[in-house]
Design a protein around this motif. Sequence first.
Motif, PDB file in Angstrom:
ATOM      1  N   PRO A   3       0.818  -1.207   0.000  1.00 44.50           N
ATOM      2  CA  PRO A   3       0.000   0.000   0.000  1.00 44.50           C
ATOM      3  C   PRO A   3       0.850   1.254   0.000  1.00 44.50           C
ATOM      4  O   PRO A   3       2.016   1.249   0.398  1.00 44.50           O
ATOM      5  N   ARG A   5       2.287   4.480   1.376  1.00 46.83           N
ATOM      6  CA  ARG A   5       2.530   4.999   2.715  1.00 46.83           C
ATOM      7  C   ARG A   5       3.014   6.433   2.592  1.00 46.83           C
ATOM      8  O   ARG A   5       3.720   6.779   1.636  1.00 46.83           O
ATOM      9  N   VAL A  11       1.437   4.702   8.261  1.00 46.42           N
ATOM     10  CA  VAL A  11       0.683   3.555   7.762  1.00 46.42           C
ATOM     11  C   VAL A  11       0.033   3.873   6.415  1.00 46.42           C
ATOM     12  O   VAL A  11       0.052   5.008   5.942  1.00 46.42           O
ATOM     13  N   ALA A  12      -0.559   2.836   5.822  1.00 48.88           N
ATOM     14  CA  ALA A  12      -1.176   2.965   4.506  1.00 48.88           C
ATOM     15  C   ALA A  12      -2.324   3.967   4.520  1.00 48.88           C
ATOM     16  O   ALA A  12      -3.008   4.141   5.525  1.00 48.88           O
ATOM     17  N   ARG A  13      -2.539   4.577   3.355  1.00 50.98           N
ATOM     18  CA  ARG A  13      -3.651   5.508   3.193  1.00 50.98           C
ATOM     19  C   ARG A  13      -4.684   4.902   2.259  1.00 50.98           C
ATOM     20  O   ARG A  13      -4.321   4.191   1.311  1.00 50.98           O
ATOM     21  N   LEU A  42      -3.722  -7.295   1.422  1.00 49.69           N
ATOM     22  CA  LEU A  42      -2.724  -7.173   2.492  1.00 49.69           C
ATOM     23  C   LEU A  42      -2.682  -8.443   3.342  1.00 49.69           C
ATOM     24  O   LEU A  42      -1.603  -8.898   3.732  1.00 49.69           O
ATOM     25  N   ARG A  67       4.281  -4.350  10.048  1.00 49.59           N
ATOM     26  CA  ARG A  67       3.890  -3.109   9.370  1.00 49.59           C
ATOM     27  C   ARG A  67       2.607  -3.318   8.565  1.00 49.59           C
ATOM     28  O   ARG A  67       1.739  -2.447   8.510  1.00 49.59           O
ATOM     29  N   ASP A  71      -1.095  -1.509   8.575  1.00 53.13           N
ATOM     30  CA  ASP A  71      -1.808  -1.037   7.388  1.00 53.13           C
ATOM     31  C   ASP A  71      -3.238  -1.571   7.356  1.00 53.13           C
ATOM     32  O   ASP A  71      -4.176  -0.847   7.012  1.00 53.13           O
TER      33      ASP A  71
END
Length: 245
Positions: A3, A5, A11-13, A42, A67, A71
């Motif tokens: 994803p 970042r 973290v992921a958006r 994910l 991590r 996410d």
Amino acid sequence: LLPDRPDTGGVARPRHLDATALATPSLALANAVRETLRIGDLIETMLNHLLEVLRSNQPALSKELRRLDDDVDALYSAVKLYLAQVPREALSEQDSRRWAEIIELAVNLERAGDIIERMLGKVQDQKTAQRHSFSDSGLEELADLHARLMVNLRLGLSVFLSGDGESARQLLREKRRFRAQERRLAHAHVGRLHRQVVQSIETSSLHLELIGDMKRLNSLFCSSAYAVLDTRETGALHAEEVGGE
């Protein structure tokens, strides 16, 4: 693909949760579906990393897996908040059902991420603190269940997206096959204990815990079938499995 970042290393958006679409509920739901499927991707990556950690101790993969769980949590929260902004009174009966299906899958995927992260912790504790490894047979069994998990995750996401009844029935059949295999592998593990296989004795508790964790993951991945099929068709099976998933 991992994803997006922020450059700050956060973290992921979310990619698909367009706030302007909230005025058109059907479009907003389609956006939420796309973002939820991204969470599923994910989870698939997390499962792949977990298998590699089972096979060999890889600190870099362990860190990446954690991590990825962050996410998953971030995208789950984004989907939940996005759906909370959809005006429920504007939803048709069909869209209301879809709204509930999206929330249910997002919740299940978030729970799956937490389970996978806990499994990682258990494996690391065993390999680093106690310096024990799985027997070849034990690792092969876990890898077999893992492969079935991957198939059922992908099929579950496909059922969620398509709503296809035959695929949903296939998913329930795969769920039953997984449970039967899980029982066989647990019995095989106990058999190795009787034969005094040293590695099996050293890792016995962890082995059985991981099998149980995979069983819980499988139930989460297969849950989308129930939303697709008629209640009468799945009711008996669902009642049978409650509490034993």
